[in-house]
Design an enzyme around this catalytic site. Structure first.
Site, PDB file in Angstrom:
ATOM      1  N   LYS A 182     -50.661 -16.546  -0.930  1.00  0.00           N
ATOM      2  CA  LYS A 182     -49.480 -16.287  -1.751  1.00  0.00           C
ATOM      3  C   LYS A 182     -49.872 -16.294  -3.213  1.00  0.00           C
ATOM      4  CE  LYS A 182     -45.217 -18.518  -3.381  1.00  0.00           C
ATOM      5  NZ  LYS A 182     -44.329 -19.691  -3.284  1.00  0.00           N
ATOM      6  N   GLU A 227     -35.064 -26.329 -10.229  1.00  0.00           N
ATOM      7  CA  GLU A 227     -36.161 -26.978  -9.493  1.00  0.00           C
ATOM      8  C   GLU A 227     -36.645 -28.251 -10.190  1.00  0.00           C
ATOM      9  OE1 GLU A 227     -40.347 -25.902  -7.213  1.00  0.00           O
ATOM     10  OE2 GLU A 227     -39.186 -24.338  -8.208  1.00  0.00           O
ATOM     11  N   GLU A 407     -35.631  -9.286  -6.984  1.00  0.00           N
ATOM     12  CA  GLU A 407     -35.577 -10.745  -7.074  1.00  0.00           C
ATOM     13  C   GLU A 407     -35.764 -11.217  -8.517  1.00  0.00           C
ATOM     14  OE1 GLU A 407     -38.115 -14.606  -5.529  1.00  0.00           O
ATOM     15  OE2 GLU A 407     -37.704 -12.993  -4.102  1.00  0.00           O
TER      16      GLU A 407
END
Length: 420
Positions: A182, A227, A407
């Site tokens: 990733k 977050e 996104e």
């Protein structure tokens, strides 16, 4: 006396309980705000008693060591002994060791705070070697009306939409070849803030629009992050890991379907798994116990759904919040996996310096406790008014360039709307 001690002023800190404080944002400086707030609670800072700067690979280690020395030298009167009272510093750290933007800890001259029905003011005075105040005391800030409304546009910066799609395609090729699992790729938007603009308006829009996020302002870095990188409170440690994203539905039925699709998406679950694993691996050496949920939950924000996992534990080695952000940064949620390979790919495919985007932002107290978020949904504002905003997406083997671009548009929405 150490060499560091000779260069650091001694701070005299006094916290006093006060009556009800209604709002924090109106107390801020309109161009250089210091803020840490969630659901209307937190801290507002005014003035600068001490500014510490760090850079390079050692920026976190240097910050840990210097802050311990600052706290050791300080004379603190704090009858409340609550999170955020006594000696505190607001901080923002660069994402990369090679960033041209410095990392900083800022100790305000005045901190006004509110938490769980407790309200306080902390005054911090820096003393010279002779024991005299270095600067005259700053008057306590008073609430002032917000400045005139303003609207400005943020436009594509160094990475245009087609450039971003191409970077995603290149990353997928690398991932499919087995080079990494990733990588998080970001793009930028730019604009300019007129000299008379009041940043408290932008912060008000962020705080009202995203009350469950950490709304922050530190040294020109402003945003609202969902977050929590790490929170340390009297020996306990917690974090909230976010990775995997989908847009909210247009109505209740579509919104429910979007959440289910996210919770069952192999692509997003893979992306989330890498992020959680990186946080757990970083925290385990510092904890006796560490608890995570086996299955991520869907976290609802005003504009999107996230896959989220909460991590909680008990510290076993006396680590401070600064120690732990050093251990955690960068997580797979903002860099990728394996970390070293992902960072190398980011350096190749991103043509800009991320600055403090995706780095730790938050606060630390004299005892090392503190709260730190990942600097997301944010923009950095330079002294000349230039604005650079950032948003990224996690790229895995199943990633589609058009979907990843969409996104990033969703993630830009909070900061774009707050300015526009």
């Amino acid at each position: 006396m150490s060499e560091t001690s000779r260069t650091l002023p001694r701070l005299v800190v006094e916290t006093t309980r006060v009556d009800d404080i209604r709002l924090l944002v109106p107390l801020l400086d309109s161009r250089h705000p210091l803020l840490w707030m969630r659901k209307g609670e937190g801290m507002a800072g005014a003035g600068v008693a001490l500014r510490l700067e760090f850079s390079g690979e050692s920026r976190f280690v240097d910050a840990c060591q210097t802050w311990r020395e600052v706290a050791r030298l300080a004379q603190v009167t704090d009858p409340l002994q609550s999170p955020g009272t006594g000696l505190v510093a607001f901080g923002a750290f660069a994402f990369s060791a090679t960033s041209a933007l410095i990392s900083t800890l800022i100790v305000p001259e005045i901190v006004i705070g509110k938490r769980a029905g407790v309200y306080w003011i902390t005054r911090i005075t820096a003393l010279s070697e002779s024991g005299d105040p270095i600067a005259p005391p700053l008057p306590a800030p008073v609430a002032r009306p917000l400045g005139a409304e303003y609207r400005l546009s943020l436009l594509p910066g160094q990475v245009k939409p087609d450039d971003y799609r191409a970077s995603v395609e290149a990353a997928v090729v690398r991932i499919s070849a087995g080079e990494l699992n990733k990588v998080v790729l970001a793009r930028d938007l730019v604009g300019h803030l007129p000299a008379e603009s009041d940043l408290r308006r932008t912060l008000t829009d962020l705080a009202l629009g995203y009350p469950d996020c950490w709304t922050y302002a530190v040294d020109g870095l402003i945003g609202s992050s969902p977050e929590t990188l790490v929170r340390v409170d009297h020996g306990t440690v917690s974090a909230r890991v976010l990775a995997g994203t989908v847009s909210r539905g247009r109505d209740a039925e579509a919104d429910h379907e979007a959440a289910i699709a996210l919770a069952t998406s192999a692509k997003d679950l893979d992306e989330h798994r890498f992020a959680v694993a990186s946080v757990v691996q970083s925290l385990q050496p510092h904890t006796r116990t560490l608890i995570t949920s086996e299955i991520p939950f869907t976290l609802k924000l005003p504009n999107l759904w996230h896959l989220a996992t909460d991590v909680e534990g008990i510290l076993s080695d006396g680590s401070t919040s600064l120690d732990l952000i050093a251990a955690l940064h960068p997580t797979a949620a903002v860099a990728g996996a394996p970390t070293a390979t992902a960072l190398a790919v980011i350096d190749e495919l991103e043509p800009f310096d991320r600055g403090r985007y995706a780095g730790p932002v938050g606060w630390v107290g004299a005892d090392g406790d503190g709260e730190w978020a990942v600097a997301l949904r944010c923009a950095q504002i330079a002294e000349n008014g230039d604005i650079t905003a950032y948003a990224g997406a996690g790229i895995v083997a199943e990633s589609d360039p058009d979907r990843e671009l969409i996104e990033t548009k969703m993630k830009f929405r909070p900061i774009v709307e707050a300015f526009g």
